[in-house]
Motif scaffolding. Structure first.
Motif, PDB file in Angstrom:
ATOM      1  N   MET A  16      -1.743   0.215  -6.728  1.00 26.45           N
ATOM      2  CA  MET A  16      -1.748   1.677  -6.739  1.00 26.45           C
ATOM      3  C   MET A  16      -0.939   2.223  -7.907  1.00 26.45           C
ATOM      4  O   MET A  16       0.195   1.791  -8.148  1.00 26.45           O
ATOM      5  CB  MET A  16      -1.147   2.210  -5.441  1.00 26.45           C
ATOM      6  CG  MET A  16      -1.955   1.898  -4.195  1.00 26.45           C
ATOM      7  SD  MET A  16      -1.131   2.527  -2.709  1.00 26.45           S
ATOM      8  CE  MET A  16      -2.533   2.718  -1.616  1.00 26.45           C
ATOM      9  N   GLY A  17      -1.530   3.180  -8.611  1.00 25.25           N
ATOM     10  CA  GLY A  17      -0.783   3.925  -9.612  1.00 25.25           C
ATOM     11  C   GLY A  17      -0.122   3.037 -10.649  1.00 25.25           C
ATOM     12  O   GLY A  17      -0.748   2.179 -11.281  1.00 25.25           O
ATOM     13  N   TYR A  18       1.191   3.221 -10.817  1.00 27.62           N
ATOM     14  CA  TYR A  18       1.930   2.470 -11.826  1.00 27.62           C
ATOM     15  C   TYR A  18       2.038   0.992 -11.473  1.00 27.62           C
ATOM     16  O   TYR A  18       2.197   0.136 -12.353  1.00 27.62           O
ATOM     17  CB  TYR A  18       3.329   3.069 -12.004  1.00 27.62           C
ATOM     18  CG  TYR A  18       4.116   2.460 -13.139  1.00 27.62           C
ATOM     19  CD1 TYR A  18       3.741   2.685 -14.462  1.00 27.62           C
ATOM     20  CD2 TYR A  18       5.220   1.647 -12.895  1.00 27.62           C
ATOM     21  CE1 TYR A  18       4.445   2.111 -15.514  1.00 27.62           C
ATOM     22  CE2 TYR A  18       5.931   1.077 -13.935  1.00 27.62           C
ATOM     23  CZ  TYR A  18       5.534   1.308 -15.244  1.00 27.62           C
ATOM     24  OH  TYR A  18       6.238   0.742 -16.280  1.00 27.62           O
ATOM     25  N   SER A  19       1.938   0.643 -10.194  1.00 29.05           N
ATOM     26  CA  SER A  19       1.955  -0.762  -9.784  1.00 29.05           C
ATOM     27  C   SER A  19       0.667  -1.487 -10.144  1.00 29.05           C
ATOM     28  O   SER A  19       0.618  -2.718 -10.107  1.00 29.05           O
ATOM     29  CB  SER A  19       2.195  -0.881  -8.275  1.00 29.05           C
ATOM     30  OG  SER A  19       3.523  -0.550  -7.930  1.00 29.05           O
ATOM     31  N   CYS A  20      -0.366  -0.733 -10.471  1.00 30.23           N
ATOM     32  CA  CYS A  20      -1.676  -1.311 -10.782  1.00 30.23           C
ATOM     33  C   CYS A  20      -1.711  -1.681 -12.270  1.00 30.23           C
ATOM     34  O   CYS A  20      -2.264  -0.953 -13.101  1.00 30.23           O
ATOM     35  CB  CYS A  20      -2.768  -0.297 -10.427  1.00 30.23           C
ATOM     36  SG  CYS A  20      -4.444  -0.904 -10.629  1.00 30.23           S
ATOM     37  N   ARG A  21      -1.076  -2.845 -12.581  1.00 33.12           N
ATOM     38  CA  ARG A  21      -0.960  -3.293 -13.966  1.00 33.12           C
ATOM     39  C   ARG A  21      -1.245  -4.791 -14.047  1.00 33.12           C
ATOM     40  O   ARG A  21      -1.029  -5.528 -13.082  1.00 33.12           O
ATOM     41  CB  ARG A  21       0.447  -3.028 -14.530  1.00 33.12           C
ATOM     42  CG  ARG A  21       0.940  -1.620 -14.366  1.00 33.12           C
ATOM     43  CD  ARG A  21       2.152  -1.302 -15.240  1.00 33.12           C
ATOM     44  NE  ARG A  21       3.247  -2.239 -15.156  1.00 33.12           N
ATOM     45  CZ  ARG A  21       4.196  -2.221 -14.199  1.00 33.12           C
ATOM     46  NH1 ARG A  21       4.140  -1.316 -13.223  1.00 33.12           N
ATOM     47  NH2 ARG A  21       5.184  -3.093 -14.209  1.00 33.12           N
ATOM     48  N   LYS A  22      -1.675  -5.215 -15.224  1.00 32.75           N
ATOM     49  CA  LYS A  22      -2.042  -6.619 -15.433  1.00 32.75           C
ATOM     50  C   LYS A  22      -0.900  -7.563 -15.080  1.00 32.75           C
ATOM     51  O   LYS A  22      -1.102  -8.555 -14.371  1.00 32.75           O
ATOM     52  CB  LYS A  22      -2.470  -6.815 -16.888  1.00 32.75           C
ATOM     53  CG  LYS A  22      -2.838  -8.249 -17.253  1.00 32.75           C
ATOM     54  CD  LYS A  22      -3.254  -8.325 -18.713  1.00 32.75           C
ATOM     55  CE  LYS A  22      -3.587  -9.754 -19.127  1.00 32.75           C
ATOM     56  NZ  LYS A  22      -4.005  -9.824 -20.557  1.00 32.75           N
ATOM     57  N   GLU A  23       0.314  -7.263 -15.557  1.00 36.08           N
ATOM     58  CA  GLU A  23       1.421  -8.174 -15.302  1.00 36.08           C
ATOM     59  C   GLU A  23       1.733  -8.299 -13.813  1.00 36.08           C
ATOM     60  O   GLU A  23       2.144  -9.360 -13.328  1.00 36.08           O
ATOM     61  CB  GLU A  23       2.681  -7.754 -16.071  1.00 36.08           C
ATOM     62  CG  GLU A  23       3.195  -6.377 -15.754  1.00 36.08           C
ATOM     63  CD  GLU A  23       2.702  -5.317 -16.726  1.00 36.08           C
ATOM     64  OE1 GLU A  23       3.491  -4.414 -17.057  1.00 36.08           O
ATOM     65  OE2 GLU A  23       1.525  -5.394 -17.142  1.00 36.08           O
ATOM     66  N   ASN A  24       1.522  -7.212 -13.070  1.00 31.88           N
ATOM     67  CA  ASN A  24       1.751  -7.269 -11.630  1.00 31.88           C
ATOM     68  C   ASN A  24       0.713  -8.124 -10.919  1.00 31.88           C
ATOM     69  O   ASN A  24       1.029  -8.889 -10.000  1.00 31.88           O
ATOM     70  CB  ASN A  24       1.749  -5.858 -11.039  1.00 31.88           C
ATOM     71  CG  ASN A  24       3.035  -5.104 -11.307  1.00 31.88           C
ATOM     72  OD1 ASN A  24       3.802  -5.474 -12.192  1.00 31.88           O
ATOM     73  ND2 ASN A  24       3.276  -4.053 -10.561  1.00 31.88           N
ATOM     74  N   ILE A  25      -0.543  -7.992 -11.341  1.00 35.85           N
ATOM     75  CA  ILE A  25      -1.618  -8.776 -10.725  1.00 35.85           C
ATOM     76  C   ILE A  25      -1.376 -10.266 -10.959  1.00 35.85           C
ATOM     77  O   ILE A  25      -1.444 -11.088 -10.027  1.00 35.85           O
ATOM     78  CB  ILE A  25      -2.988  -8.378 -11.305  1.00 35.85           C
ATOM     79  CG1 ILE A  25      -3.266  -6.877 -11.078  1.00 35.85           C
ATOM     80  CG2 ILE A  25      -4.094  -9.242 -10.694  1.00 35.85           C
ATOM     81  CD1 ILE A  25      -3.363  -6.461  -9.642  1.00 35.85           C
ATOM     82  N   LEU A  26      -1.057 -10.622 -12.191  1.00 34.30           N
ATOM     83  CA  LEU A  26      -0.834 -12.030 -12.513  1.00 34.30           C
ATOM     84  C   LEU A  26       0.404 -12.564 -11.787  1.00 34.30           C
ATOM     85  O   LEU A  26       0.411 -13.707 -11.312  1.00 34.30           O
ATOM     86  CB  LEU A  26      -0.695 -12.210 -14.020  1.00 34.30           C
ATOM     87  CG  LEU A  26      -1.943 -11.857 -14.846  1.00 34.30           C
ATOM     88  CD1 LEU A  26      -1.660 -12.036 -16.334  1.00 34.30           C
ATOM     89  CD2 LEU A  26      -3.154 -12.675 -14.421  1.00 34.30           C
ATOM     90  N   PRO A  62       0.813  -1.221   0.000  1.00 31.71           N
ATOM     91  CA  PRO A  62       0.000   0.000   0.000  1.00 31.71           C
ATOM     92  C   PRO A  62       0.849   1.274   0.000  1.00 31.71           C
ATOM     93  O   PRO A  62       0.381   2.332   0.415  1.00 31.71           O
ATOM     94  CB  PRO A  62      -0.820  -0.119   1.280  1.00 31.71           C
ATOM     95  CG  PRO A  62      -0.701  -1.533   1.711  1.00 31.71           C
ATOM     96  CD  PRO A  62       0.647  -1.962   1.259  1.00 31.71           C
ATOM     97  N   GLY A  63       2.080   1.191  -0.424  1.00 39.45           N
ATOM     98  CA  GLY A  63       2.975   2.329  -0.502  1.00 39.45           C
ATOM     99  C   GLY A  63       4.216   2.101   0.345  1.00 39.45           C
ATOM    100  O   GLY A  63       4.107   1.546   1.440  1.00 39.45           O
ATOM    101  N   PRO A  64       5.387   2.461  -0.225  1.00 38.85           N
ATOM    102  CA  PRO A  64       5.535   3.080  -1.546  1.00 38.85           C
ATOM    103  C   PRO A  64       5.266   2.081  -2.655  1.00 38.85           C
ATOM    104  O   PRO A  64       5.252   0.866  -2.429  1.00 38.85           O
ATOM    105  CB  PRO A  64       7.000   3.522  -1.553  1.00 38.85           C
ATOM    106  CG  PRO A  64       7.686   2.525  -0.671  1.00 38.85           C
ATOM    107  CD  PRO A  64       6.694   2.227   0.427  1.00 38.85           C
ATOM    108  N   VAL A  65       5.046   2.598  -3.867  1.00 40.72           N
ATOM    109  CA  VAL A  65       4.782   1.747  -5.016  1.00 40.72           C
ATOM    110  C   VAL A  65       5.848   2.000  -6.082  1.00 40.72           C
ATOM    111  O   VAL A  65       6.727   2.851  -5.924  1.00 40.72           O
ATOM    112  CB  VAL A  65       3.373   2.012  -5.591  1.00 40.72           C
ATOM    113  CG1 VAL A  65       2.310   1.816  -4.523  1.00 40.72           C
ATOM    114  CG2 VAL A  65       3.268   3.419  -6.176  1.00 40.72           C
TER     115      VAL A  65
END
Length: 412
Positions: A366-376, A16-19
């Motif tokens: 959050m922000g730039y960390s909120c991406r498809k590759e990160n979720i997978l 939840p931060g930093p990201v």
């Protein structure tokens, strides 16, 4: 002793931060330094103020960053408003409500608190009723509580504060740039953000905005300090003490960010560059589109977690979009899982505080960390770590559930 060139490991940061910082923001940080009163730099300052107004969704004149972490923003606002004996009401539903209490107490406030269980939020009417009992000068409240992954509805509380002539100060550190924060529509008098969360800028600045009601108090204390106070029946003009902090004195910072450019401190030039680029990227994406992106990736993450057989923590109706709290399965060493995620996969997730420590993991999107590759990546790695820990999970289901969401509507 000699030291090697700095070479940090590659990480996928899902806390939840930093990201993770957007690469375009990192490039902005390398921009050549300008003098803080160079017209080219003061024009950048003006642009930052205007972009902050748009991100905070406000017409306030004052919108600028405090140099320091998010806590510096909270302290700057509260220390500039509080005089010893002022009543402040703090509704606490997680770790950072307690932080607001500590700041207020340090500046001599008569602090009143109400609590609800961690994982829940307040019914707005409960807060409004307590306001009528306490008659505070200020209600200070967290909007997005990262320790519990909950988000407090503010619209009705804000309207009640305005009707009762109470100042509403909001910690929106975790929510700004990731979910809706309607400063004017919700009658928020002062709002504090953070750079290191949904704005995807390094930690080190705290954007704030405040309205004329707040400015009136600040200027009244400034007049007293200069010995030119005048009598006024308004309770916000009765001030008898100057602002205790020099560094966090919003009256002095106003002068610094105004066209007068009165020297107060040496500005963190590179961080202003970074903040400008981070805000530009938010506005380029569009607020509505950005909020929808955070919600979409949250859905993929939740689907994967539940398909794995894990349980989510907290009231689902008031979940903070960009923080997902997961109950640690019985018999699983939560810290061992986090350690393995970091060492074997280069992925960082967070534990929690106080009564939730050792009971939940917190995954930030959050922000730039909120991406498809990160979720997978986090879903696949978490499943692998749990299997190694001997936990019973539905093998292979998490990634398939997330992919189902992504195939339903592709969002980058």
């Amino acid at each position: 002793m000699s030291f090697a060139e700095l070479n940090t490991p590659k990480r996928t940061i899902m806390t939840p931060g930093p990201v993770e910082v957007d690469p375009r923001v990192l490039r902005a940080l390398s921009t050549p330094i300008l003098g803080q009163f160079d017209p080219a730099f003061t024009e950048i300052m003006n642009e930052v103020m205007e972009m902050l107004r748009q991100v905070f969704q406000t017409k306030n004149h004052w919108a600028f960053p405090i140099d320091g972490t998010s806590r510096a923003g909270n302290e700057a606002v509260l220390s500039s408003l509080i005089e010893p004996g002022d009543k402040v009401l703090v509704p606490i539903y997680g770790r950072f409500g307690h932080l607001l209490v500590e700041i207020c107490e340090r500046y001599g406030a008569d602090v009143h608190t109400i609590d609800c269980p961690w994982g829940e939020v307040f019914d707005s009417e409960v807060v409004i009723v307590e306001m009528k009992k306490v008659s505070p000068k200020i209600v200070a409240i967290v909007h997005g509580e990262t320790s519990t992954g909950r988000m407090q509805p503010l619209e009705q509380i804000g309207k009640a504060c305005r009707a009762q002539d109470v100042l509403l100060v909001v910690d929106a550190v975790a929510s700004i740039g990731g979910v809706e924060v309607k400063t004017d529509d919700w009658c928020i008098d002062a709002v504090v953000g953070g750079t290191q969360k949904c704005l995807s800028v390094p930690s080190g600045m705290a954007p704030i905005s405040y309205n004329e009601r707040v400015e009136k108090i600040i200027l009244s204390r400034k007049k007293v300090e200069r010995g030119i106070a005048t009598e006024d029946d308004n309770r916000y003009m009765r001030s008898s003490l100057p602002i205790a902090s020099n560094y966090f004195d919003l009256g002095m910072l106003q002068d610094y960010w105004s066209p007068r450019r009165l020297n107060h401190h040496t500005e963190a030039t590179s961080m202003v560059y970074a903040l400008r680029e981070g805000l530009r990227l938010v506005l380029e994406e569009g607020l509505d589109e950005r909020f929808a992106r955070h919600k979409f990736h949250e859905q993929a993450l939740i689907s994967g977690i539940e398909a794995m057989g894990l349980k989510l923590f907290g009231d689902p109706d008031n979940k903070l979009t960009c923080v997902t709290c997961v109950e640690i399965p019985p018999g699983v060493d939560g810290e061992a899982v986090r350690s393995m995620l970091l060492q074997e996969f280069g992925i960082e997730i967070a534990s929690s505080f106080g009564p939730l420590h050792g009971k939940i993991w917190r995954i930030g999107t959050m922000g730039y960390s909120c991406r498809k590759e990160n979720i997978l990546s986090v879903l696949g790695a978490l499943e692998a770590c749990l299997i190694r820990q001997g936990a019973k999970v539905n093998r292979g289901e998490a990634l398939q559930a997330a992919l189902d969401i992504y195939e339903s509507k592709e969002v980058s």
